[in-house]
Design an enzyme around this catalytic site. Structure first.
Site, short mmCIF file in Angstrom:
data_model
loop_
_atom_site.label_atom_id
_atom_site.label_comp_id
_atom_site.label_asym_id
_atom_site.label_seq_id
_atom_site.Cartn_x
_atom_site.Cartn_y
_atom_site.Cartn_z
CB CYS A 137 -7.47 7.37 13.11
SG CYS A 137 -7.82 8.82 13.80
CB CYS A 140 -6.85 8.13 16.74
SG CYS A 140 -8.41 8.70 15.64
CG ASP A 141 -4.28 5.19 16.80
OD1 ASP A 141 -4.77 5.35 17.73
OD2 ASP A 141 -4.77 4.43 15.68
#
Ligand code: FAD
Ligand code: NAP
Length: 325
Positions: A137, A140-141
């Site tokens: 992701c 997300c990261d």
């Protein structure tokens, strides 16, 4: 005839576009649906940034915001929501039974909208390094890779979108793809190809992830599939974007599936068990879009409504009632 208060008319599994749309439709039909969020409230779109192709938002809309709006709409019509993940189901006879750990629920009709989860490469250390440089992701990261080098594997929409997104942070993004042409849609391809921070390694695969649990990812070994030559590329992160597999483990042996595990539906959203309907990515190996998931969610709720009406006309609790013990 009305069901016992303990037996819900409709339970919906999943809170992505399919499940939340089904909840809105079922609530508006006064079926008092209960929706179970699962471990990813809002579904896959919560892992991305701007959604540019959902009708009604000409300027695009953030994935999380879109899903909050879906939920607010279902709530407005009285849908009920429950946190948790269903761990077991029994749909052989009705009322259908579901378990969230020790807790049991029953329903006369069930809408399965459990969507899909990211596919992994199958390399031996990918789970050891998950969260230590291996990610599925970028939204997300990506933030953790400021001025770093990252590799992304895959040639679809997700890979192209994530590669472009990662250039906001990373110094260099290398896309590793197993063929020499991309599956991604033309606008996403163009955006990635035009980005000078992105380079492509065609006809190639990740042969190994380099690094260990302590130091995290330090590089990848790339194998050229045309000549089998391998070389090591130093990097800080590996993003895997090679598609998704349907979340159907729970239903194995109970509901018909194709060879990839997608639930087989007929007559729109009906499964092989009367009263059990499936919507969204869990039954869709072809389109896998938010709008198609939402569309089938609406169909599933309408079909559940008709199914329940027919049962009520015949004074039946459900199509195939469990034998009372
Ligand atoms: P999902 O969104 O996968 O939701 C599944 C739900 O089921 C989740 O809430 C999960 O918690 C729940 N669940 C799973 N197992 C259980 C269980 N056992 N018990 C209870 N609940 C459970 N599509 C577009 O149209 N436009 C885009 O721009 C776009 N961008 C994307 C970007 C990325 C990075 C990805 C990965 C996908 C993108 N897609 C996009 C595709 C889109 O996200 C999916 O088609 C859509 O989310 C499918 O919706 P769904 O409701 O079927 O399933
Ligand atoms: P996808 O379309 O299935 O693409 C997966 C990619 O990974 C393909 O390029 C595939 O290669 C490659 N791949 C698969 N298995 C592999 C393996 N074991 N090793 C190496 N590479 C592998 O999946 P996706 O990109 O996640 O998209 C899923 C759905 O969501 C699609 O319907 C897509 O349109 C939608 N989506 C839409 C948007 C958007 O509209 N903005 C954004 C993201 C996702 P091959 O090409 O060789 O098969």
């Amino acid at each position: 005839m009305t069901a016992s208060p303990d037996i819900r008319d409709v339970i919906i599994l999943g809170s992505g576009p399919a499940g939340l749309t089904a909840a809105t439709y079922a609530a508006r039909a006064n079926l008092k649906p209960l929706l179970i969020y699962g471990q990813q409230p809002g579904g896959q779109l919560t892992t991305t940034t701007t959604i540019e192709n959902f009708p009604g938002f000409p300027e695009g809309i953030d994935g999380n915001e879109l899903m909050q709006r879906f939920e607010a709409q279902a709530q407005r019509f009285g849908a009920a929501f429950l946190q948790g993940q269903v761990t077991r189901v029994e749909v052989g006879c009705c009322p259908f039974r579901l378990w969230l750990g020790e807790d049991q629920l029953s329903c006369r009709s069930l809408i399965i909208a459990t969507g899909a989860s990211p596919r992994m490469l199958g390399l031996p250390n990918e789970w050891d390094l998950y969260g230590r440089g291996v990610s599925v992701c970028a939204t997300c990261d990506g933030f953790f890779y400021r001025d770093k080098e990252v590799v992304i594997v895959g040639g679809g929409d997700t890979a192209m979108e994530e590669a472009s997104f990662l250039t906001r942070f990373a110094r260099q993004v290398t896309v590793v793809h197993r063929r020499d042409s991309l599956r991604a849609s033309p606008p996403l391809q163009r955006r990635a190809r035009d980005n000078e921070k992105i380079t492509f390694r065609w006809n190639s695969e990740i042969a190994a992830i380099l690094g260990d649990k302590t130091g995290g990812v330090t590089g990848v070994r790339i194998r050229n599939l045309e000549n089998a030559r391998e070389d090591d590329l130093a990097c800080d992160g590996l993003f895997i974007a090679i598609g998704h597999h349907p979340n159907t483990e729970l239903f194995k042996g109970q509901l018909d599936m194709d060879k990839e595990g997608f639930l087989v539906t007929r007559n729109f959203t009906e499964t092989n068990i009367p009263g059990v309907f499936a919507a969204g990515d869990v039954q869709d190996p072809h389109f896998r879009q938010a709008i198609t998931a939402a569309g089938t969610g609406a169909m599933a709720a309408l079909q559940a409504q008709r199914y329940l009406e027919e049962l009520n006309d015949r004074q039946k609790l459900c199509a195939r009632q469990c034998v009372q013990s």
